[in-house]
Design an enzyme around this catalytic site. Structure first.
Site, PDB file in Angstrom:
ATOM      1  CG  ASN A   9      -1.596   1.204   1.271  1.00 41.75           C
ATOM      2  OD1 ASN A   9      -1.848   2.052   0.396  1.00 41.75           O
ATOM      3  ND2 ASN A   9      -2.551   1.325   2.679  1.00 41.75           N
ATOM      4  CD1 TRP A  10       3.670   1.307  -2.831  1.00 40.23           C
ATOM      5  CD2 TRP A  10       3.709   2.441  -4.617  1.00 40.23           C
ATOM      6  NE1 TRP A  10       4.612   0.801  -3.690  1.00 40.23           N
ATOM      7  CE2 TRP A  10       4.569   1.391  -5.078  1.00 40.23           C
ATOM      8  CE3 TRP A  10       3.333   3.263  -5.764  1.00 40.23           C
ATOM      9  CZ2 TRP A  10       5.357   1.211  -6.241  1.00 40.23           C
ATOM     10  CZ3 TRP A  10       4.025   3.177  -6.986  1.00 40.23           C
ATOM     11  CH2 TRP A  10       5.083   2.172  -6.999  1.00 40.23           C
ATOM     12  CE  LYS A  11      -0.217   3.307   4.709  1.00 40.37           C
ATOM     13  NZ  LYS A  11      -0.219   3.204   6.472  1.00 40.37           N
ATOM     14  CG  HIS A  95      -6.083   2.030   5.233  1.00 36.74           C
ATOM     15  ND1 HIS A  95      -5.726   2.928   5.985  1.00 36.74           N
ATOM     16  CD2 HIS A  95      -5.024   1.390   4.834  1.00 36.74           C
ATOM     17  CE1 HIS A  95      -4.355   2.668   6.487  1.00 36.74           C
ATOM     18  NE2 HIS A  95      -4.023   1.490   5.915  1.00 36.74           N
ATOM     19  CD  GLU A  97      -2.990   5.568   6.976  1.00 38.00           C
ATOM     20  OE1 GLU A  97      -2.836   5.445   5.491  1.00 38.00           O
ATOM     21  OE2 GLU A  97      -1.919   5.131   7.403  1.00 38.00           O
ATOM     22  CD  GLU A 167      -3.941  -2.320   7.270  1.00 34.83           C
ATOM     23  OE1 GLU A 167      -2.915  -2.653   6.707  1.00 34.83           O
ATOM     24  OE2 GLU A 167      -4.308  -1.082   7.177  1.00 34.83           O
ATOM     25  N   GLY A 173       2.219   2.383  11.073  1.00 35.96           N
ATOM     26  CA  GLY A 173       3.070   3.478  11.103  1.00 35.96           C
ATOM     27  C   GLY A 173       3.600   3.942  12.268  1.00 35.96           C
ATOM     28  CB  SER A 212       4.583  -1.756  12.287  1.00 37.66           C
ATOM     29  OG  SER A 212       4.408  -0.455  12.384  1.00 37.66           O
TER      30      SER A 212
END
Ligand code: 13P
Length: 251
Positions: A9-11, A95, A97, A167, A173, A212
């Protein structure tokens, strides 16, 4: 145990030049890995680049979100069929985020999940609890209710062709991954929750761990019975680290 799946997942990272370098390194380092499936979920504008570089390789590509609607006056949204136009096969849904920053409700997430499936994309549904919820011991209730929104609306059979990614929000992160026992216990809960409604769907469901993941902890995580691979943020931006994680999955 399933064939493992590792998803990058490159975000919101990258540009045309750096993506080119990173994808070239992915292709060099990962094309010989036969025992694991690898997917990279890129920002929307780079789907065409991913398609151009990854077609005819073993690496698949996808997006990090999609619209809950099919077509119409929805400024700024991107539909499932648009993702299909660029050869995407997977899409991350819900997700944390996004759920936090853009107030995505469980109902929205459920609708997106079905949009993906109805258009032949494999949804990667993210679920997970906050640190406060874990400390309060209610993590299974939280994750269970995230799954319930989909099960109650569409039935559990939809999980047969889906991926769930556990997650924990406190692990994303932070450099502080869940232990393999913590992750396994939640993965087992997720699978048994789906199994209570649909055993076949639960058996074929792939459950990834995200938060992570690095080449070291991947070794411990990926040997667990119900951990079918990983959803990788930061370490996917470094080809060598991502290779290490994919190698751990391929063992
Ligand atoms: P990190 O691997 O950077 O913790 O991110 C995890 C994640 O959010 C993957 O979707």
């Amino acid at each position: 145990m399933h064939r493992k799946l590792v998803v990058a997942n490159w975000k919101m990272h990258g540009n045309l030049a750096s993506n080119k370098q990173l994808l070239t390194a992915y292709i060099e380092k990962l094309s010989h890995l036969k025992n694991t499936d690898v997917v990279v979920c890129v920002p929307y504008p780079y789907l065409a680049q991913a398609q151009a570089m990854l077609q005819n390789t073993h690496i698949a590509w996808g997006a990090q979100n999609l619209s809950k609607d099919t077509v119409g006056a929805f400024t700024g949204e991107v539909s499932a069929s648009m993702l299909k136009d660029f050869g995407a096969t997977y899409v991350i849904i819900g997700h944390s985020e996004r759920a936090t920053a853009y107030c995505e409700s469980d109902e929205n997430i459920a609708t997106k999940f079905m949009q993906a499936q109805q258009h032949g994309l494999t949804p990667i549904l993210c679920v997970g609890e906050t640190l406060i919820e874990r400390e309060a011991g209610v993590m299974q209730m939280v994750v269970g209710s995230q799954l319930d929104t989909i099960i109650n609306t569409y039935g559990a059979a939809v999980f047969a062709n889906a991926v769930v990614s556990y997650e924990p929000i406190w692990a994303i992160g932070t450099g502080l991954a869940a232990s393999s026992d913590q992750a396994q216990s939640m993965h087992e809960f997720i699978r048994s929750k789906v199994a209570a409604y649909d055993l076949a769907a639960a058996t074929s469901l792939k459950i990834l761990y995200g938060g992570s993941v690095n080449p070291q902890n991947a070794v411990q995580l990926f040997v667990m019975q119900d951990i079918d691979g990983g959803l990788v943020g930061k370490c996917s931006l470094n080809a060598q680290e991502f290779e290490g994680i994919c190698r751990a999955a391929a063992q």
